[in-house]
Scaffold this motif. Structure first.
Motif, PDB file in Angstrom:
ATOM      1  N   ALA A 120       6.960 -12.582   3.861  1.00 36.15           N
ATOM      2  CA  ALA A 120       6.420 -11.297   3.420  1.00 36.15           C
ATOM      3  C   ALA A 120       7.422 -10.622   2.503  1.00 36.15           C
ATOM      4  O   ALA A 120       8.624 -10.895   2.560  1.00 36.15           O
ATOM      5  N   GLU A 121       6.919  -9.761   1.633  1.00 33.60           N
ATOM      6  CA  GLU A 121       7.788  -8.911   0.836  1.00 33.60           C
ATOM      7  C   GLU A 121       7.061  -7.621   0.507  1.00 33.60           C
ATOM      8  O   GLU A 121       5.835  -7.539   0.595  1.00 33.60           O
ATOM      9  N   GLY A 122       7.830  -6.590   0.162  1.00 33.79           N
ATOM     10  CA  GLY A 122       7.237  -5.298  -0.133  1.00 33.79           C
ATOM     11  C   GLY A 122       8.319  -4.266  -0.396  1.00 33.79           C
ATOM     12  O   GLY A 122       9.487  -4.601  -0.612  1.00 33.79           O
ATOM     13  N   ASP A 123       7.929  -2.998  -0.364  1.00 37.33           N
ATOM     14  CA  ASP A 123       8.847  -1.895  -0.627  1.00 37.33           C
ATOM     15  C   ASP A 123       9.077  -1.089   0.646  1.00 37.33           C
ATOM     16  O   ASP A 123       8.247  -1.094   1.560  1.00 37.33           O
ATOM     17  N   PHE A 124      10.192  -0.377   0.689  1.00 35.25           N
ATOM     18  CA  PHE A 124      10.486   0.474   1.836  1.00 35.25           C
ATOM     19  C   PHE A 124      11.096   1.796   1.388  1.00 35.25           C
ATOM     20  O   PHE A 124      11.722   1.891   0.338  1.00 35.25           O
ATOM     21  N   ILE A 125      10.874   2.818   2.194  1.00 33.99           N
ATOM     22  CA  ILE A 125      11.606   4.082   2.121  1.00 33.99           C
ATOM     23  C   ILE A 125      12.178   4.319   3.510  1.00 33.99           C
ATOM     24  O   ILE A 125      11.449   4.299   4.502  1.00 33.99           O
ATOM     25  N   GLN A 126      13.483   4.516   3.580  1.00 33.25           N
ATOM     26  CA  GLN A 126      14.170   4.649   4.865  1.00 33.25           C
ATOM     27  C   GLN A 126      14.862   5.996   4.940  1.00 33.25           C
ATOM     28  O   GLN A 126      15.563   6.401   4.017  1.00 33.25           O
TER      29      GLN A 126
END
Length: 227
Positions: free
Chosen positions: A42-48
């Motif tokens: 899987a791959e994608g974007d994140f905001i932490q």
């Protein structure tokens, strides 16, 4: 990057594998079981975000305070490989290639390497990147439904023979599931600090080149090797 934040990233790594999306009518726990069982990559974007409770001299009626926010891109491959690429407000990369864990800090021009087994052993990533069943190590407790997600708590199962009853650096792990995908995570430590992560643009079971998780520090970079 603090030990708590690194551990939080490793915990996040555990659930980013999925197969076919499930109906939202499924319970959050069942969505998570299917997600872990069927995932490959899987791959994608994140905001932490890292949050803390207000101090004694701060207003107590405004809830948790955001003390740090980062965003970037992630890539995962079962078992034991991932990239957590922080792009804003600074550039920092955490890479697990199956053998070692590499923390690359561009501003410091420094790479820190440590054995993957030791670094991952005390986190849910060790179970969810591996071949064992999720519920062999965790109890899944169905939680509330909020913000359009069904939340699940992961409770580590206790080993009666273990000297340390809980090696995890956080006391609570909650995962928000929607349509068969993990959309948010909440990680809480014993001091009340919370890491919130929102996941977006997740692509499932993508084809990844063999060298996708290979990282070589630039020439002239400082390299620290930890045992």
């Amino acid at each position: 990057m603090s030990r708590f934040l690194i551990s939080a990233i490793l915990a996040i790594a555990n659930i980013l594998f999925s197969g076919t999306a499930l109906s939202q009518s499924e319970s959050g726990a069942e969505q998570l079981r299917q997600f872990v069982r069927n995932s490959k990559t899987a791959e994608g974007d994140f905001i932490q975000q890292q949050l803390r409770a207000p101090k004694a001299n701060e207003p107590q009626d405004k809830g948790l305070k955001v003390v740090r926010q980062t965003q970037g891109h992630f890539v995962f491959q079962r078992p034991g490989r991932f990239i957590w690429d922080t792009q804003k407000p600074y550039e920092q990369k955490l890479v697990a290639d199956g053998k070692q864990l590499i923390l690359w800090d561009k501003d410091l021009n420094q790479a820190t390497l440590r054995p993957a087994g030791q670094a991952l052993a005390s986190t849910p990533a060790a179970i969810l990147f591996g071949e064992t069943s999720l519920e062999q190590h965790f109890d899944l407790v169905e939680g509330e439904e909020r913000l359009g997600m069904k939340w699940v708590s992961l409770i580590p199962k206790r080993d009666p023979g273990a000297k340390n009853k809980n090696d995890l650096p956080y006391t609570k792990v909650s995962i928000g599931m929607a349509n068969g995908l993990p959309k948010a995570l909440e990680l809480t430590d014993g001091l009340g600090s919370v890491v919130l992560v929102a996941l977006d643009k997740i692509q499932l079971n993508v084809n990844l080149p063999a060298n996708r998780f290979t990282f070589t520090p630039p020439s002239g970079a400082e390299v620290l090797r930890l045992n």
